[in-house]
Scaffold this motif. Structure first.
Motif, PDB file in Angstrom:
ATOM      1  N   VAL A 111      -5.785 -30.805 -11.066  1.00  0.00           N
ATOM      2  CA  VAL A 111      -4.349 -30.986 -11.148  1.00  0.00           C
ATOM      3  C   VAL A 111      -3.699 -29.820 -10.425  1.00  0.00           C
ATOM      4  CG1 VAL A 111      -2.369 -31.117 -12.702  1.00  0.00           C
ATOM      5  CG2 VAL A 111      -4.549 -32.141 -13.367  1.00  0.00           C
ATOM      6  N   GLU A 112      -2.906 -30.123  -9.414  1.00  0.00           N
ATOM      7  CA  GLU A 112      -2.229 -29.075  -8.661  1.00  0.00           C
ATOM      8  C   GLU A 112      -0.856 -28.831  -9.263  1.00  0.00           C
ATOM      9  OE1 GLU A 112      -2.364 -29.362  -4.437  1.00  0.00           O
ATOM     10  OE2 GLU A 112      -4.295 -30.420  -4.477  1.00  0.00           O
ATOM     11  N   GLU A 113      -0.636 -27.579  -9.626  1.00  0.00           N
ATOM     12  CA  GLU A 113       0.656 -27.218 -10.219  1.00  0.00           C
ATOM     13  C   GLU A 113       1.707 -27.078  -9.131  1.00  0.00           C
ATOM     14  OE1 GLU A 113       0.509 -24.033 -12.994  1.00  0.00           O
ATOM     15  OE2 GLU A 113      -1.493 -24.604 -13.674  1.00  0.00           O
ATOM     16  N   LYS A 114       2.880 -27.591  -9.406  1.00  0.00           N
ATOM     17  CA  LYS A 114       3.978 -27.493  -8.449  1.00  0.00           C
ATOM     18  C   LYS A 114       4.888 -26.356  -8.893  1.00  0.00           C
ATOM     19  CE  LYS A 114       3.527 -32.224  -7.295  1.00  0.00           C
ATOM     20  NZ  LYS A 114       4.026 -33.452  -6.896  1.00  0.00           N
ATOM     21  N   ALA A 115       5.211 -25.494  -7.964  1.00  0.00           N
ATOM     22  CA  ALA A 115       6.043 -24.327  -8.288  1.00  0.00           C
ATOM     23  C   ALA A 115       7.496 -24.677  -8.396  1.00  0.00           C
ATOM     24  CB  ALA A 115       5.851 -23.249  -7.246  1.00  0.00           C
TER      25      ALA A 115
END
Length: 62
Positions: free
Chosen positions: A58-62
C-alpha cells in the motif's frame, strides 16, 4: 457417520474433540488464542500469509 464441529480424523473415523486451553473460535469464525499458544500461532499464521502472498503493498499518499 456424524461429523463433529471440532473433530480429528483418525483411522477409526471422525472423533469428537474439545479445546484443552483458553483458545476458542468466535461465532464469526475468528480465533482467539490463549497466552500459551498466541506467539506460536501468530508466527504460523504470518508465515502462511507470506507464503501464500496474501498481501499487497500500500503506497501512502502525502
Amino acid at each position: 457417520m456424524v461429523e463433529h464441529k471440532y473433530s480429528k480424523w483418525t483411522v477409526e473415523g471422525d472423533k469428537k474433540t474439545e479445546w484443552i486451553c483458553g483458545c476458542f473460535q468466535t461465532a464469526d469464525n475468528f480465533f482467539k488464542f490463549c497466552e500459551m499458544h498466541e506467539d506460536t500461532l501468530k508466527k504460523a499464521i504470518q508465515a502462511q500469509v507470506d507464503e501464500l502472498d496474501m498481501t499487497q503493498v500500500v503506497e501512502e499518499k502525502a
